[in-house]
Design an enzyme around this catalytic site. Structure first.
Site, short mmCIF file in Angstrom:
data_model
loop_
_atom_site.label_atom_id
_atom_site.label_comp_id
_atom_site.label_asym_id
_atom_site.label_seq_id
_atom_site.Cartn_x
_atom_site.Cartn_y
_atom_site.Cartn_z
N ASP A 127 -26.25 -19.52 -21.19
CA ASP A 127 -26.57 -19.06 -22.55
C ASP A 127 -26.88 -20.18 -23.56
O ASP A 127 -26.34 -20.17 -24.68
CB ASP A 127 -25.44 -18.18 -23.10
CG ASP A 127 -25.25 -16.89 -22.29
OD1 ASP A 127 -25.93 -16.70 -21.27
OD2 ASP A 127 -24.40 -16.07 -22.70
N ASP A 172 -28.19 -14.31 -22.59
CA ASP A 172 -27.63 -13.11 -23.15
C ASP A 172 -28.85 -12.34 -23.69
O ASP A 172 -29.69 -12.93 -24.41
CB ASP A 172 -26.69 -13.54 -24.29
CG ASP A 172 -25.53 -12.60 -24.51
OD1 ASP A 172 -25.05 -11.98 -23.54
OD2 ASP A 172 -25.08 -12.48 -25.67
N CYS A 226 -18.64 -16.66 -22.35
CA CYS A 226 -19.50 -16.56 -21.18
C CYS A 226 -19.21 -17.64 -20.14
O CYS A 226 -19.26 -17.37 -18.93
CB CYS A 226 -20.96 -16.56 -21.60
SG CYS A 226 -21.35 -15.01 -22.46
N LYS A 243 -28.66 -10.98 -18.86
CA LYS A 243 -27.47 -10.12 -18.75
C LYS A 243 -27.17 -9.49 -20.09
O LYS A 243 -27.62 -9.98 -21.13
CB LYS A 243 -26.29 -10.96 -18.27
CG LYS A 243 -25.95 -12.04 -19.27
CD LYS A 243 -24.87 -12.97 -18.78
CE LYS A 243 -24.61 -14.06 -19.79
NZ LYS A 243 -24.18 -13.58 -21.13
N HIS A 270 -27.10 -2.80 -29.49
CA HIS A 270 -26.20 -2.98 -28.34
C HIS A 270 -24.74 -2.69 -28.71
O HIS A 270 -24.33 -2.95 -29.85
CB HIS A 270 -26.33 -4.42 -27.82
CG HIS A 270 -25.60 -4.66 -26.54
ND1 HIS A 270 -24.45 -5.41 -26.47
CD2 HIS A 270 -25.86 -4.23 -25.27
CE1 HIS A 270 -24.03 -5.43 -25.20
NE2 HIS A 270 -24.87 -4.73 -24.47
N HIS A 311 -26.95 -10.41 -32.08
CA HIS A 311 -27.34 -11.71 -31.53
C HIS A 311 -28.13 -11.51 -30.24
O HIS A 311 -27.98 -10.49 -29.57
CB HIS A 311 -26.10 -12.58 -31.24
CG HIS A 311 -25.23 -11.99 -30.16
ND1 HIS A 311 -24.34 -10.98 -30.40
CD2 HIS A 311 -25.15 -12.25 -28.84
CE1 HIS A 311 -23.74 -10.63 -29.27
NE2 HIS A 311 -24.22 -11.38 -28.30
N HIS A 365 -29.74 -8.75 -25.20
CA HIS A 365 -29.30 -7.43 -25.64
C HIS A 365 -30.42 -6.61 -26.26
O HIS A 365 -31.22 -7.14 -27.04
CB HIS A 365 -28.20 -7.57 -26.71
CG HIS A 365 -26.98 -8.30 -26.25
ND1 HIS A 365 -26.33 -8.02 -25.07
CD2 HIS A 365 -26.25 -9.29 -26.85
CE1 HIS A 365 -25.27 -8.80 -24.95
NE2 HIS A 365 -25.21 -9.60 -26.01
C1 VGL Z 1 -21.37 -14.76 -25.78
C2 VGL Z 1 -20.29 -13.53 -27.38
C3 VGL Z 1 -21.18 -12.51 -27.23
C4 VGL Z 1 -21.45 -16.05 -25.01
C5 VGL Z 1 -22.28 -13.74 -25.61
O1 VGL Z 1 -22.56 -16.40 -24.53
O2 VGL Z 1 -20.41 -16.71 -24.86
N1 VGL Z 1 -20.37 -14.65 -26.65
N2 VGL Z 1 -22.16 -12.62 -26.33
ZN ZN Z 2 -23.72 -11.17 -26.33
#
Ligand code: VGL
Ligand code: ZN
Length: 198
Positions: free
Chosen positions: A14, A56, A151, A106, A62, A81, A58
């Protein structure tokens, strides 16, 4: 660091604009993971070894977004986000994607969040990453990216459960630290699960 490139993969978790300074869910120093990851990716590529990068990814509305506010009991909610196709969901512009051999997206199912690069938060739905790595004969993963306490943490813990040898690149991760102390806690839990911090 001595790496057996024959059986190793690099996982870049990410490294997206929304997790970097100025982004919707900015992680302090998030952009500082870019340089060390690029250097590692360059080494993997030179050895012909795989590099997987996750995003990430979404849909609008979401279930993990506070704005959608139908989050399940006990799930952490976030500002909007990494919405599919937006600049925030793009990789950080400094991330060298040339060595990347697989991009895993994902969190694209409207009603399941996904922190781990391997399984969604229902702990059953796979992302396909484990099959890709096994298919290439990989038994060891090197992990870096964002965020240490979400993550990266869930990816590392799943990788251990899946019997990979797991190295965490200590200078190539940064955390949200929400709630306070969660980075320390994540590092402790990863180490006791067998993750090797290097
Ligand atoms: C993440 C919060 C929400 C991450 C992803 O990549 O750590 N954290 N979505
Ligand atoms: Zn996320």
């Amino acid at each position: 660091m001595d790496i057996n490139f024959e059986k190793s993969a690099l996982l870049e978790i990410d490294v997206q604009n929304d997790f970097c300074p100025g982004g919707a869910l900015a992680v302090a120093g998030g952009d500082e993971v870019v340089a060390p990851l690029n250097e590692m990716a360059r080494r993997f590529a030179a050895a012909g070894a795989p590099v997987a990068a996750t995003q990430d990814w979404h849909p609008a509305g979401h279930c993990s977004f506070a704005s959608a506010s139908a989050g399940k009991e006990g799930e952490v909610l976030w500002p909007d986000h990494c919405v599919q196709g937006t600049a925030g969901a793009d990789f950080h512009p400094g991330l060298d994607t040339r060595p990347v051999t697989l991009i895993v997206r994902k969190g694209f199912r409207p009603s399941i969040d996904s922190y781990s690069a391997f399984f969604e938060n229902d702990r059953k739905t796979t992302t396909g990453l484990a099959a890709y790595l096994s298919g290439l004969g990989v038994d060891t993963v090197y992990l870096g990216g964002l965020a240490t306490d979400y993550c990266v943490f869930f990816s590392a813990m799943d990788a251990v459960k899946l019997k990979f040898t797991v190295y965490l690149l200590g200078d190539a991760v940064r955390g949200v630290n929400y709630p306070e102390g969660s980075v320390e806690k994540a590092l402790r839990e990863m180490e006791s699960a067998g993750v090797i911090v290097v």
